[in-house]
Scaffold this motif. Structure first.
Motif, PDB file in Angstrom:
ATOM      1  N   ASP A  24       0.645  -1.150  -0.091  1.00  0.00           N
ATOM      2  CA  ASP A  24      -0.004  -0.061   0.161  1.00  0.00           C
ATOM      3  C   ASP A  24       1.070   0.992   0.194  1.00  0.00           C
ATOM      4  O   ASP A  24       1.253   2.016   0.548  1.00  0.00           O
ATOM      5  N   LEU A  25       1.090   1.842  -1.561  1.00  0.00           N
ATOM      6  CA  LEU A  25       2.531   2.712  -1.518  1.00  0.00           C
ATOM      7  C   LEU A  25       1.949   4.451  -0.941  1.00  0.00           C
ATOM      8  O   LEU A  25       1.998   4.952   0.382  1.00  0.00           O
ATOM      9  N   HIS A  26       0.476   4.228  -0.825  1.00  0.00           N
ATOM     10  CA  HIS A  26       0.305   5.610  -0.372  1.00  0.00           C
ATOM     11  C   HIS A  26       0.141   5.664   1.532  1.00  0.00           C
ATOM     12  O   HIS A  26       0.559   6.748   2.160  1.00  0.00           O
ATOM     13  N   ALA A  27      -0.264   4.635   1.933  1.00  0.00           N
ATOM     14  CA  ALA A  27       0.144   4.386   3.407  1.00  0.00           C
ATOM     15  C   ALA A  27       1.044   4.312   3.799  1.00  0.00           C
ATOM     16  O   ALA A  27       1.596   4.951   5.231  1.00  0.00           O
ATOM     17  N   GLU A  28       1.992   3.846   3.117  1.00  0.00           N
ATOM     18  CA  GLU A  28       3.728   3.767   3.593  1.00  0.00           C
ATOM     19  C   GLU A  28       4.556   5.035   2.984  1.00  0.00           C
ATOM     20  O   GLU A  28       4.557   5.886   4.124  1.00  0.00           O
ATOM     21  N   TYR A  29       3.649   5.448   2.072  1.00  0.00           N
ATOM     22  CA  TYR A  29       4.030   7.245   1.500  1.00  0.00           C
ATOM     23  C   TYR A  29       4.100   8.048   2.943  1.00  0.00           C
ATOM     24  O   TYR A  29       4.401   9.372   3.707  1.00  0.00           O
ATOM     25  N   ASP A  30       2.262   8.298   3.801  1.00  0.00           N
ATOM     26  CA  ASP A  30       1.903   8.979   4.607  1.00  0.00           C
ATOM     27  C   ASP A  30       2.508   8.958   5.910  1.00  0.00           C
ATOM     28  O   ASP A  30       2.950   8.980   6.513  1.00  0.00           O
ATOM     29  N   ARG A  31       3.322   7.156   6.106  1.00  0.00           N
ATOM     30  CA  ARG A  31       3.940   6.848   7.329  1.00  0.00           C
ATOM     31  C   ARG A  31       5.133   7.226   7.139  1.00  0.00           C
ATOM     32  O   ARG A  31       5.884   8.170   8.457  1.00  0.00           O
ATOM     33  N   LEU A  32       5.907   7.390   6.189  1.00  0.00           N
ATOM     34  CA  LEU A  32       7.167   8.315   6.221  1.00  0.00           C
ATOM     35  C   LEU A  32       7.346  10.044   6.143  1.00  0.00           C
ATOM     36  O   LEU A  32       8.050  10.195   7.005  1.00  0.00           O
ATOM     37  N   VAL A  33       5.409  10.373   5.395  1.00  0.00           N
ATOM     38  CA  VAL A  33       6.184  11.337   5.590  1.00  0.00           C
ATOM     39  C   VAL A  33       5.987  12.271   7.482  1.00  0.00           C
ATOM     40  O   VAL A  33       6.487  13.538   7.395  1.00  0.00           O
ATOM     41  N   ALA A  34       5.104  11.019   7.594  1.00  0.00           N
ATOM     42  CA  ALA A  34       5.081  11.611   9.334  1.00  0.00           C
ATOM     43  C   ALA A  34       6.045  11.443   9.826  1.00  0.00           C
ATOM     44  O   ALA A  34       6.446  12.025  10.920  1.00  0.00           O
ATOM     45  N   ALA A  35       7.220  11.089   9.498  1.00  0.00           N
ATOM     46  CA  ALA A  35       8.349  10.485  10.068  1.00  0.00           C
ATOM     47  C   ALA A  35       9.645  11.203   9.936  1.00  0.00           C
ATOM     48  O   ALA A  35      10.596  10.856  10.425  1.00  0.00           O
ATOM     49  N   GLY A  36       8.615  12.843   8.843  1.00  0.00           N
ATOM     50  CA  GLY A  36      10.274  13.342   8.692  1.00  0.00           C
ATOM     51  C   GLY A  36      11.089  13.332   7.000  1.00  0.00           C
ATOM     52  O   GLY A  36      11.633  14.016   6.985  1.00  0.00           O
ATOM     53  N   VAL A  37      10.060  11.392   6.742  1.00  0.00           N
ATOM     54  CA  VAL A  37      11.468  11.626   4.906  1.00  0.00           C
ATOM     55  C   VAL A  37      10.733  12.690   4.204  1.00  0.00           C
ATOM     56  O   VAL A  37       9.413  13.262   3.952  1.00  0.00           O
TER      57      VAL A  37
END
Length: 100
Positions: free
Chosen positions: A45-58
């Motif tokens: 699930d790319l969108h979920a992984e993207y959201d998770r990583l953005v929240a972590a500051g990536v």
């Protein structure tokens, strides 16, 4: 040199950090420049992984992009480029479920 190995089934990824002597400065390359390199990882699930990583500051080059269907062999693939803490580029991809 510090070396780490990550194994995923039959695939092993080798990560190196040169400590002594340290490397010099490098000119950043864009993902479409000759000589650029990146690692690509498939996620469910790319969108979920993207959201998770953005929240972590990536940091990402852009939001995820979906390649349109049609005559393109990669139609339906969702992809995004990001950067690790050292500025190395990585790509996340999610492939569509087979269409019936």
């Amino acid at each position: 040199m510090i070396v780490s190995y990550l194994s995923f089934g039959p695939t092993t990824l080798e990560l190196l950090q040169y400590v002594n002597p340290q490397g010099g400065q490098r000119t950043p390359l864009d993902v479409n420049d000759s000589g650029s390199a990146h690692i690509g990882l498939e996620v469910d699930d790319l969108h979920a992984e993207y959201d998770r990583l953005v929240a972590a500051g990536v940091e990402f080059k852009s939001p995820p992009v979906t390649i349109p269907y049609g005559d393109h062999v990669f139609g339906g693939v969702v992809s995004v480029y990001g950067y690790d803490p050292d500025g190395n580029c990585f790509e996340l991809q999610s492939f569509p479920k087979p269409r019936s």
